[in-house]
Design a protein around this motif. Structure first.
Motif, mmCIF file in Angstrom:
data_model
loop_
_atom_site.group_PDB
_atom_site.id
_atom_site.type_symbol
_atom_site.label_atom_id
_atom_site.label_comp_id
_atom_site.label_asym_id
_atom_site.label_seq_id
_atom_site.Cartn_x
_atom_site.Cartn_y
_atom_site.Cartn_z
ATOM 1 N N ALA A 159 0.828 -1.209 0.000
ATOM 2 C CA ALA A 159 0.000 0.000 0.000
ATOM 3 C C ALA A 159 0.864 1.262 0.000
ATOM 4 C CB ALA A 159 -0.928 0.004 1.204
ATOM 5 N N ASP A 160 2.056 1.170 0.616
ATOM 6 C CA ASP A 160 2.955 2.326 0.639
ATOM 7 C C ASP A 160 3.480 2.661 -0.755
ATOM 8 O OD1 ASP A 160 2.650 2.453 3.372
ATOM 9 O OD2 ASP A 160 4.500 1.341 3.793
ATOM 10 N N THR A 161 3.673 1.640 -1.575
ATOM 11 C CA THR A 161 4.256 1.851 -2.905
ATOM 12 C C THR A 161 3.229 1.814 -4.023
ATOM 13 O OG1 THR A 161 4.715 -0.505 -3.117
ATOM 14 C CG2 THR A 161 6.461 0.856 -2.185
ATOM 15 N N ASP A 162 1.966 1.638 -3.683
ATOM 16 C CA ASP A 162 0.880 1.563 -4.675
ATOM 17 C C ASP A 162 1.101 0.454 -5.700
ATOM 18 O OD1 ASP A 162 -0.500 3.644 -3.482
ATOM 19 O OD2 ASP A 162 0.573 5.171 -4.656
ATOM 20 N N THR A 163 1.591 -0.697 -5.238
ATOM 21 C CA THR A 163 1.796 -1.854 -6.117
ATOM 22 C C THR A 163 0.964 -3.038 -5.656
ATOM 23 O OG1 THR A 163 3.684 -2.562 -4.783
ATOM 24 C CG2 THR A 163 4.155 -1.172 -6.706
ATOM 25 N N VAL A 164 -0.260 -2.786 -5.276
ATOM 26 C CA VAL A 164 -1.138 -3.845 -4.777
ATOM 27 C C VAL A 164 -1.616 -4.694 -5.948
ATOM 28 C CG1 VAL A 164 -3.253 -4.341 -3.518
ATOM 29 C CG2 VAL A 164 -1.855 -2.371 -2.873
ATOM 30 N N GLU A 165 -1.381 -5.996 -5.837
ATOM 31 C CA GLU A 165 -1.824 -6.932 -6.866
ATOM 32 C C GLU A 165 -3.137 -7.563 -6.404
ATOM 33 O OE1 GLU A 165 1.240 -9.755 -7.639
ATOM 34 O OE2 GLU A 165 2.784 -8.210 -7.793
ATOM 35 N N PRO A 166 -3.974 -7.936 -7.335
ATOM 36 C CA PRO A 166 -5.228 -8.589 -6.948
ATOM 37 C C PRO A 166 -4.957 -9.888 -6.167
ATOM 38 C CG PRO A 166 -5.273 -7.982 -9.265
ATOM 39 C CD PRO A 166 -3.880 -7.733 -8.778
ATOM 40 N N GLY A 167 -5.650 -10.054 -5.075
ATOM 41 C CA GLY A 167 -5.500 -11.253 -4.262
ATOM 42 C C GLY A 167 -4.503 -11.102 -3.134
ATOM 43 N N HIS A 168 -3.782 -9.979 -3.071
ATOM 44 C CA HIS A 168 -2.824 -9.745 -1.988
ATOM 45 C C HIS A 168 -3.360 -8.685 -1.043
ATOM 46 C CE1 HIS A 168 0.678 -11.159 -4.740
ATOM 47 N NE2 HIS A 168 0.134 -12.167 -4.091
ATOM 48 N N ALA A 169 -2.974 -8.800 0.203
ATOM 49 C CA ALA A 169 -3.387 -7.811 1.192
ATOM 50 C C ALA A 169 -2.596 -6.517 0.987
ATOM 51 C CB ALA A 169 -3.147 -8.341 2.597
ATOM 52 N N ASP A 170 -3.257 -5.402 1.245
ATOM 53 C CA ASP A 170 -2.572 -4.109 1.121
ATOM 54 C C ASP A 170 -1.420 -3.990 2.112
ATOM 55 O OD1 ASP A 170 -4.514 -3.510 -0.710
ATOM 56 O OD2 ASP A 170 -5.645 -2.181 0.619
ATOM 57 N N SER A 171 -1.566 -4.627 3.254
ATOM 58 C CA SER A 171 -0.578 -4.500 4.325
ATOM 59 C C SER A 171 0.558 -5.528 4.232
ATOM 60 C CB SER A 171 -1.261 -4.631 5.670
ATOM 61 O OG SER A 171 -1.892 -5.897 5.765
ATOM 62 N N ALA A 172 0.596 -6.327 3.175
ATOM 63 C CA ALA A 172 1.648 -7.332 3.036
ATOM 64 C C ALA A 172 3.000 -6.654 2.820
ATOM 65 C CB ALA A 172 1.344 -8.258 1.864
ATOM 66 N N PRO A 173 4.020 -7.062 3.566
ATOM 67 C CA PRO A 173 5.324 -6.425 3.407
ATOM 68 C C PRO A 173 5.993 -6.834 2.095
ATOM 69 C CG PRO A 173 5.460 -8.184 5.007
ATOM 70 C CD PRO A 173 4.029 -8.054 4.634
ATOM 71 N N ILE A 174 6.760 -5.901 1.537
ATOM 72 C CA ILE A 174 7.469 -6.188 0.287
ATOM 73 C C ILE A 174 8.718 -7.014 0.579
ATOM 74 C CG2 ILE A 174 8.761 -5.137 -1.606
ATOM 75 C CD1 ILE A 174 6.719 -2.838 -1.500
ATOM 76 N N ALA A 175 9.561 -6.549 1.466
ATOM 77 C CA ALA A 175 10.778 -7.268 1.849
ATOM 78 C C ALA A 175 10.921 -7.175 3.369
ATOM 79 C CB ALA A 175 11.988 -6.674 1.149
#
Length: 85
Positions: A30-46
């Motif tokens: 959500a911080d980087t605006d790269t939300v993919e369908p089926g993933h949570a907005d709050s999922a960490p990138i790394a």
């Protein structure tokens, strides 16, 4: 302090510090605006879990050393507790 109590105390310190370290430096989708369908907005990138586990081990060792010194050198009286530490 007996060895099992020392291991238990270190284990508790490690987990407490680990949970404190988890949100530090995490960037979410959500911080980087790269939300993919089926993933949570709050999922960490790394999440960098290995780096955080190593840092947790170092911080926990320091914290455990302080707690051990307080107990071993009786810097704080624990006479009010039932049993002995």
């Amino acid at each position: 302090m007996s060895l099992p109590i020392a291991f238990g105390l270190y284990f508790i310190c490690w987990w407490l510090v680990f949970f404190v370290m988890l949100p530090i430096g995490v960037e979410t989708h959500a911080d980087t605006d790269t939300v993919e369908p089926g993933h949570a907005d709050s999922a960490p990138i790394a999440p960098q879990l290995v780096r955080k586990a190593v840092a947790t081990t170092v911080v926990s060792a320091i914290l455990f050393a302080i707690v051990y010194a307080v107990i071993a050198y009786k810097l704080i009286s624990f006479d009010w507790l039932p049993g002995s530490l």
